[in-house]
Design an enzyme around this catalytic site. Structure first.
Site, PDB file in Angstrom:
ATOM      1  N   ASP A  17       0.751  -1.405  -0.063  1.00 16.94           N
ATOM      2  CA  ASP A  17      -0.072   0.130   0.105  1.00 16.94           C
ATOM      3  C   ASP A  17       1.027   1.079   0.177  1.00 16.94           C
ATOM      4  O   ASP A  17       1.820   1.212  -0.894  1.00 16.94           O
ATOM      5  CB  ASP A  17      -1.123  -0.191   1.189  1.00 16.94           C
ATOM      6  CG  ASP A  17      -2.172   1.091   1.087  1.00 16.94           C
ATOM      7  OD1 ASP A  17      -2.169   1.506   0.071  1.00 16.94           O
ATOM      8  OD2 ASP A  17      -2.956   1.054   1.926  1.00 16.94           O
TER       9      ASP A  17
ATOM     10  N   ASP B  66       1.773   6.829   5.496  1.00 15.93           N
ATOM     11  CA  ASP B  66       0.480   7.313   5.354  1.00 15.93           C
ATOM     12  C   ASP B  66       0.360   8.153   6.675  1.00 15.93           C
ATOM     13  O   ASP B  66       0.601   7.712   7.735  1.00 15.93           O
ATOM     14  CB  ASP B  66      -0.631   6.523   5.119  1.00 15.93           C
ATOM     15  CG  ASP B  66      -0.762   6.263   3.704  1.00 15.93           C
ATOM     16  OD1 ASP B  66      -0.025   6.502   2.945  1.00 15.93           O
ATOM     17  OD2 ASP B  66      -1.521   5.051   3.561  1.00 15.93           O
TER      18      ASP B  66
ATOM     19  N   ARG C 209       1.938  10.246  -5.773  1.00 14.51           N
ATOM     20  CA  ARG C 209       1.883  10.573  -4.446  1.00 14.51           C
ATOM     21  C   ARG C 209       3.266  11.237  -3.786  1.00 14.51           C
ATOM     22  O   ARG C 209       3.728  10.647  -2.943  1.00 14.51           O
ATOM     23  CB  ARG C 209       1.183   9.813  -3.208  1.00 14.51           C
ATOM     24  CG  ARG C 209      -0.130   9.202  -4.068  1.00 14.51           C
ATOM     25  CD  ARG C 209      -0.636   8.419  -2.913  1.00 14.51           C
ATOM     26  NE  ARG C 209      -2.055   7.972  -3.430  1.00 14.51           N
ATOM     27  CZ  ARG C 209      -2.856   7.071  -2.707  1.00 14.51           C
ATOM     28  NH1 ARG C 209      -2.665   6.677  -1.663  1.00 14.51           N
ATOM     29  NH2 ARG C 209      -4.014   6.717  -3.263  1.00 14.51           N
TER      30      ARG C 209
END
Length: 633
Positions: free
Chosen positions: A337, A341, A447
């Site tokens: 993933d 984060d 990102r």
């Protein structure tokens, strides 16, 4: 607006490690020879307080065309910072570049393997990633800066002077723990998570002495059953990667009671098979660690990687606000993933001097020789044993006609590098504040970061997608040759997903992101402001680029180069998707910048690469161990 030089195609093979200042040798300019940069916004970027420029951009809706036009040698005023300035190289310079690039192309592999280049070659010394940088004396460039350095914590009031972690304490202090096993790590984390500061047995500093394999099946029953163990079996069990099936994946919860913890390695030790979760705390430092082996092939969500939720580090999710975190000098390979984060309104975070390098199965600037036993290669070799059993993989092999080597090329980069904010339009996202500086993004997919509603200051970061752009073009050519029926598998309402997007820095949902003095190479969309619905302004964020360097290698062999601000007429920096550019402004209560940095804190984009090479990532610096506990030098 563009530099068009056919000799540039000869430089593509090693452009990913070429210094910006050396672009003139490839016919691209960059501080002299081929481009009149002058400084392009340097004066306006010396402080994040200087951000009152409107971000209207007449070229935002045009964009990423790679068609060639003749470039004039006109340039904007260097002192104005209005930015885009290019000129064609002289014939003498082009001739020199052709000779130099041809020589490099024919002999580079052996040089890269040994990290020894001919005498006088600029790639000697700092270029070689395998040679540590010996640091002595005070080096202020490694000081903690940005949001994590700001005093105060409106949530807990526990960080009156910015991040300090566990402080500078001697190795003989009872609060200094050296760990060599998973059990010792668990015991040290418990001593931080459960014991008040000042109490007997409290841990403040945890030094990881060696590599640790922390999969649930690897940590041992003693660590699993320890009272208040910070380890748990990850909710999502590995399905396809043979090594992870054997090791399983653990989650390590880091929640030091009332804050104040430093976790580091003096030698750049590696953490494998574990996702670290920081929650309900503040004032935590993680430094000089490598995070590795947390990825597997995704069939369940057809290549979207949206099920396992394996992040190397996740901050502020599932219980309590987090503030004042510093993650510094770490190296990250591929994760299923996100790499890191930042969720739950986490505030006052700084990410600095980290290397996001992806998989080493393909030779690149960070990995001079391909590792044919890399983590991605191990997965691909396992799939090859029965490739028709995996629909996505089978389609790539039998319909798109990709070889295993070509699949590894596409999979080399980090897919979801960094997200800030979690649920769409969640008001808690507006509490997040993050600084990113002097980070290396090697062949990133997306990102850098993606921020929803947050305040982000990004400066002196270096993103190089040269190899991944080549892989994307190869993949796209293979896709174009497929039948329309097979192509539909990748374009339907529930499609297969296999192909890098090459997005850069993204601000959405009224977030504010200032990007300064950074470098983007072969990133298709350097700055983006909307990823959901460009017709709905509520999904659009504010993003402004000041004094950025952008280099893009067109398919026809020419090179586009730009130095300047995203507000400059004709700039190809963006922001893209929503052409109705929102003027940049910080989302502070007073409307001004949250902090100001001195001009000395910034490096010139034209000379950023050797600075990054000398200091980025885990195991890179050799200096006194005590320095890893400091926040100022």
């Amino acid at each position: 607006m563009r530099v068009q030089n056919k000799s540039a195609s000869l430089c593509l093979r090693w452009m990913s490690v070429v210094m910006i200042a050396a672009l003139a040798a490839c016919g691209g300019g960059g501080g002299g020879g081929g481009q009149a940069t002058g400084g392009g916004g340097a004066s306006s970027a010396s402080s994040i307080a200087a951000t009152s420029a409107s971000s209207t951009n007449s070229a935002a809706s045009s964009a990423q065309s790679s068609s060639s036009t003749s470039a004039s040698s006109t340039s904007s005023s260097a002192s104005s910072g209005s930015g885009v300035s290019s000129s064609t190289a002289t014939s003498a310079s082009s001739s020199s570049a052709t000779s130099s690039a041809s020589s490099a192309s024919s002999s580079t592999p052996n040089y890269y393997a040994s990290c020894t280049f001919p005498a006088g070659d600029w790639r000697n010394g700092a270029w070689c990633w395998s040679n540590p940088t010996v640091v002595s004396g005070a080096v202020s460039k490694y000081d903690l800066t940005g949001f994590a350095s700001l005093p105060g914590d409106s949530v807990t009031g526990l960080v009156p002077a910015g991040v300090t972690g566990g402080g500078v304490i001697p190795e003989t202090d009872p609060g200094y723990r050296k760990v060599t096993t998973a059990l010792e790590l668990a015991q040290a984390i418990v001593a931080a998570n459960k014991i008040d500061p000042g109490k007997t047995g409290r841990a403040y500093v945890i030094e990881i002495m060696n590599d640790l394999d922390l999969g649930w099946n690897e940590i041992g029953s003693a660590a699993q059953t320890l009272a208040s163990t910070p380890f748990s079996k990850h909710a999502n069990t590995p399905k396809l990667h043979p090594k992870l099936i054997a090791s399983d994946v653990s989650n390590l919860q880091i929640s030091p009671k009332k804050g104040g913890l430093t976790i580091f390695s003096a030698n750049g030790a590696t953490i494998r098979h574990s996702s670290w979760s920081i929650k309900a705390t503040s004032n935590v430092i993680i430094r000089n660690l490598k995070f590795d082996e947390l990825w597997e092939w995704d069939e369940d969500t057809k290549g979207d990687y949206d099920k396992n939720n394996w992040d190397f580090i996740v901050i502020g999710v599932g219980g309590g606000r987090v503030s004042h975190i510093w993650i510094d000098h770490c190296t990250f390979s591929n994760a299923y993933d996100g790499i890191i984060d930042t969720k739950g309104g986490t505030s006052n975070v700084t990410y600095s001097w980290n290397a996001y390098v992806g998989d080493d199965g393909v030779a690149n600037a960070f990995n001079p020789t391909a590792n044919l036993n890399s983590f991605v290669w191990q997965q691909i070799n396992k799939l090859e044993e029965n490739k028709d059993s995996y629909p996505l993989y089978s389609t790539l092999r039998n319909k798109m006609l990709l070889t295993p080597e070509q699949i590894v090329q596409v999979m080399q980069g980090t897919k979801k590098t960094m997200a800030i904010g979690e649920l769409s339009k969640d008001v808690v996202n507006q509490m997040s504040s993050v600084t990113l500086h002097h980070n290396l993004y090697l062949n990133p997919v997306d990102r850098l970061p993606r921020s929803a509603g947050a305040q982000v200051h990004s400066y002196n970061n270096y993103a190089d997608a040269t190899n991944l752009l080549a892989a994307k073009r190869m993949r796209d050519a293979k896709f174009a040759a497929m039948s329309s029926a097979d192509q539909a598998k990748f374009t339907s309402d529930n499609p297969y997903k296999f192909g890098p997007s090459l997005n850069g820095s993204i601000s959405v949902e009224d977030g504010a992101m200032l990007v300064e003095k950074s470098v983007y190479i072969d990133v298709l969309w350097p700055l983006r402001n909307n990823q959901t619905n460009p017709a709905d302004a509520s999904y659009t964020g504010k993003i402004l680029g000041l004094d950025l360097q952008y280099i893009f290698h067109n398919e026809d062999g020419t090179t586009y180069t730009e130095r300047g601000d995203s507000t400059a007429t004709g700039s190809r920096l963006g922001p893209f998707q929503d052409s109705r550019i929102k003027p940049f402004a910080w989302n502070t209560t007073h409307g001004g910048a949250p902090y100001t940095l001195p001009a000395s804190a910034y490096d010139d984009p034209a000379s950023l690469l050797p600075v990054i090479q000398a200091g980025v990532g885990a195991g890179r610096l050799t200096w006194a161990k005590e320095n890893w506990l400091k926040v100022k030098y």
